[in-house]
Design a protein around this motif. Structure first.
Motif, PDB file in Angstrom:
ATOM      1  N   MET A   1     -17.272  59.428 -29.162  1.00 19.94           N
ATOM      2  CA  MET A   1     -15.957  59.356 -28.577  1.00 19.94           C
ATOM      3  C   MET A   1     -15.614  57.968 -28.823  1.00 19.94           C
ATOM      4  O   MET A   1     -16.164  57.007 -28.473  1.00 19.94           O
ATOM      5  N   THR A   2     -14.264  57.831 -29.087  1.00 17.84           N
ATOM      6  CA  THR A   2     -13.512  56.661 -29.162  1.00 17.84           C
ATOM      7  C   THR A   2     -12.842  55.990 -27.788  1.00 17.84           C
ATOM      8  O   THR A   2     -12.322  56.877 -27.277  1.00 17.84           O
ATOM      9  N   MET A   3     -13.306  54.971 -27.448  1.00 15.00           N
ATOM     10  CA  MET A   3     -12.672  54.360 -26.429  1.00 15.00           C
ATOM     11  C   MET A   3     -11.441  53.653 -26.521  1.00 15.00           C
ATOM     12  O   MET A   3     -11.095  53.015 -27.217  1.00 15.00           O
ATOM     13  N   GLU A   4     -10.483  54.114 -25.517  1.00 18.80           N
ATOM     14  CA  GLU A   4      -9.212  53.355 -25.696  1.00 18.80           C
ATOM     15  C   GLU A   4      -9.218  52.276 -24.727  1.00 18.80           C
ATOM     16  O   GLU A   4      -9.346  52.322 -23.692  1.00 18.80           O
ATOM     17  N   ILE A   5      -8.691  51.121 -25.378  1.00 24.70           N
ATOM     18  CA  ILE A   5      -8.473  49.949 -24.666  1.00 24.70           C
ATOM     19  C   ILE A   5      -6.800  49.660 -24.659  1.00 24.70           C
ATOM     20  O   ILE A   5      -6.472  49.510 -25.912  1.00 24.70           O
ATOM     21  N   TYR A   6      -6.234  49.693 -23.496  1.00 26.21           N
ATOM     22  CA  TYR A   6      -4.725  49.155 -23.636  1.00 26.21           C
ATOM     23  C   TYR A   6      -4.531  47.685 -23.437  1.00 26.21           C
ATOM     24  O   TYR A   6      -5.352  47.122 -22.602  1.00 26.21           O
ATOM     25  N   TRP A   7      -3.545  47.393 -24.128  1.00 27.51           N
ATOM     26  CA  TRP A   7      -3.532  45.818 -23.950  1.00 27.51           C
ATOM     27  C   TRP A   7      -1.914  45.312 -24.052  1.00 27.51           C
ATOM     28  O   TRP A   7      -1.251  46.403 -24.440  1.00 27.51           O
ATOM     29  N   THR A   8      -1.637  44.374 -23.684  1.00 24.43           N
ATOM     30  CA  THR A   8      -0.361  43.951 -23.506  1.00 24.43           C
ATOM     31  C   THR A   8      -0.466  42.316 -23.401  1.00 24.43           C
ATOM     32  O   THR A   8      -1.559  41.830 -23.283  1.00 24.43           O
ATOM     33  N   PHE A   9       0.602  41.529 -23.605  1.00 26.27           N
ATOM     34  CA  PHE A   9       0.437  40.116 -23.202  1.00 26.27           C
ATOM     35  C   PHE A   9       1.697  39.910 -22.165  1.00 26.27           C
ATOM     36  O   PHE A   9       2.645  40.554 -22.024  1.00 26.27           O
ATOM     37  N   LEU A  10       1.502  38.744 -21.695  1.00 29.79           N
ATOM     38  CA  LEU A  10       2.248  38.166 -20.529  1.00 29.79           C
ATOM     39  C   LEU A  10       2.754  36.636 -21.049  1.00 29.79           C
ATOM     40  O   LEU A  10       1.636  35.933 -21.391  1.00 29.79           O
ATOM     41  N   GLU A  11       3.872  36.500 -21.008  1.00 29.73           N
ATOM     42  CA  GLU A  11       4.439  34.998 -21.483  1.00 29.73           C
ATOM     43  C   GLU A  11       4.986  34.429 -20.098  1.00 29.73           C
ATOM     44  O   GLU A  11       5.701  34.945 -19.310  1.00 29.73           O
ATOM     45  N   LEU A  19      -3.785  40.746 -21.655  1.00 25.25           N
ATOM     46  CA  LEU A  19      -4.397  41.567 -20.889  1.00 25.25           C
ATOM     47  C   LEU A  19      -4.934  42.934 -21.449  1.00 25.25           C
ATOM     48  O   LEU A  19      -4.168  43.308 -22.425  1.00 25.25           O
ATOM     49  N   ALA A  20      -6.196  43.344 -21.151  1.00 20.90           N
ATOM     50  CA  ALA A  20      -6.359  44.743 -21.822  1.00 20.90           C
ATOM     51  C   ALA A  20      -7.315  45.360 -20.576  1.00 20.90           C
ATOM     52  O   ALA A  20      -7.772  44.841 -19.618  1.00 20.90           O
ATOM     53  N   THR A  22      -9.354  49.341 -19.678  1.00 23.33           N
ATOM     54  CA  THR A  22      -9.684  50.781 -19.885  1.00 23.33           C
ATOM     55  C   THR A  22      -8.944  51.474 -18.752  1.00 23.33           C
ATOM     56  O   THR A  22      -8.599  50.966 -17.746  1.00 23.33           O
ATOM     57  N   GLU A  23      -9.452  52.857 -18.759  1.00 19.26           N
ATOM     58  CA  GLU A  23      -8.985  53.740 -17.460  1.00 19.26           C
ATOM     59  C   GLU A  23      -9.609  53.215 -16.334  1.00 19.26           C
ATOM     60  O   GLU A  23      -9.269  53.472 -15.284  1.00 19.26           O
ATOM     61  N   GLN A  24     -10.785  52.432 -16.247  1.00 17.81           N
ATOM     62  CA  GLN A  24     -11.567  52.151 -15.229  1.00 17.81           C
ATOM     63  C   GLN A  24     -11.252  50.910 -14.572  1.00 17.81           C
ATOM     64  O   GLN A  24     -11.388  50.579 -13.634  1.00 17.81           O
ATOM     65  N   GLY A  25     -10.348  50.029 -15.458  1.00 22.43           N
ATOM     66  CA  GLY A  25      -9.978  48.781 -14.753  1.00 22.43           C
ATOM     67  C   GLY A  25      -9.684  47.811 -15.794  1.00 22.43           C
ATOM     68  O   GLY A  25      -9.875  48.096 -17.042  1.00 22.43           O
ATOM     69  N   LEU A  26      -9.197  46.600 -15.449  1.00 24.09           N
ATOM     70  CA  LEU A  26      -8.934  45.535 -16.378  1.00 24.09           C
ATOM     71  C   LEU A  26     -10.435  45.059 -16.910  1.00 24.09           C
ATOM     72  O   LEU A  26     -11.167  44.706 -16.165  1.00 24.09           O
TER      73      LEU A  26
END
Length: 163
Positions: A1-11, A19-20, A22-26
């Motif tokens: 099963m593939t783990m999805e890691i959500y990311w974004t950036f802050l300027e 920042l990234a 998982t569903e469990q936390g940062l």
């Protein structure tokens, strides 16, 4: 099963901070997508990075408030992974009060492993969640600013922000 890691950036000002989570936390705060990818590859057999500002909005909001001097503590959930030893070091880092510093040897003593100063340094260097797990608050026993994954200028700026 593939783990999805959500990311974004802050300027903010001169910084771009990734920042990234998982569903469990940062699970990552840093200045490089390459570091995010490398850390994810070590931790998860299969993963996909999904850019999603919405899923990271609350994390981003807390971090931005800190950078603006409006927040001294973080309330967010973390998913740092790591070995049991690393987790003990990272927990000790989270206990360093805002605006204060400590040393590698003090952290080793705090986790009841006074001879593990070098291992403590290695664990601190492996901390995937900069700022939130405040490794910037650890200095050399002579008071010198020592290694920081994102560079000594950023460490100096974070310490100045907290003064």
């Amino acid at each position: 099963m593939t783990m999805e890691i959500y990311w974004t950036f802050l300027e903010y000002e001169d910084w771009t901070i990734y920042l990234a989570a998982t569903e469990q936390g940062l699970n990552y705060v840093g200045i490089s997508m390459d570091e995010l990818n490398a850390g994810s590859a070590k931790r998860f057999k299969e993963y996909s990075l999904v850019e999603d500002d919405g899923k990271l909005a609350a994390y981003k909001e807390e971090l931005l408030a800190y950078l603006k001097g409006e927040r001294k503590e973080f309330m967010m959930r973390l998913d740092a992974g790591g070995t049991k030893f690393q987790q003990s070091v990272w927990q000790a880092l989270k206990e360093i009060p805002y605006g204060e510093t400590t040393t590698y040897s003090a952290i080793a003593n705090q986790i009841n492993n006074p001879k593990a100063v070098r291992a403590v340094g290695t664990a601190i260097g492996a901390n995937p969640i900069l700022i939130i797990v405040p490794c910037h608050r650890v200095i050399g026993k002579d008071g010198q600013l020592t290694g920081f994954r994102s560079g000594i200028p950023m460490k100096k700026a974070l310490l100045a922000l907290e003064r």
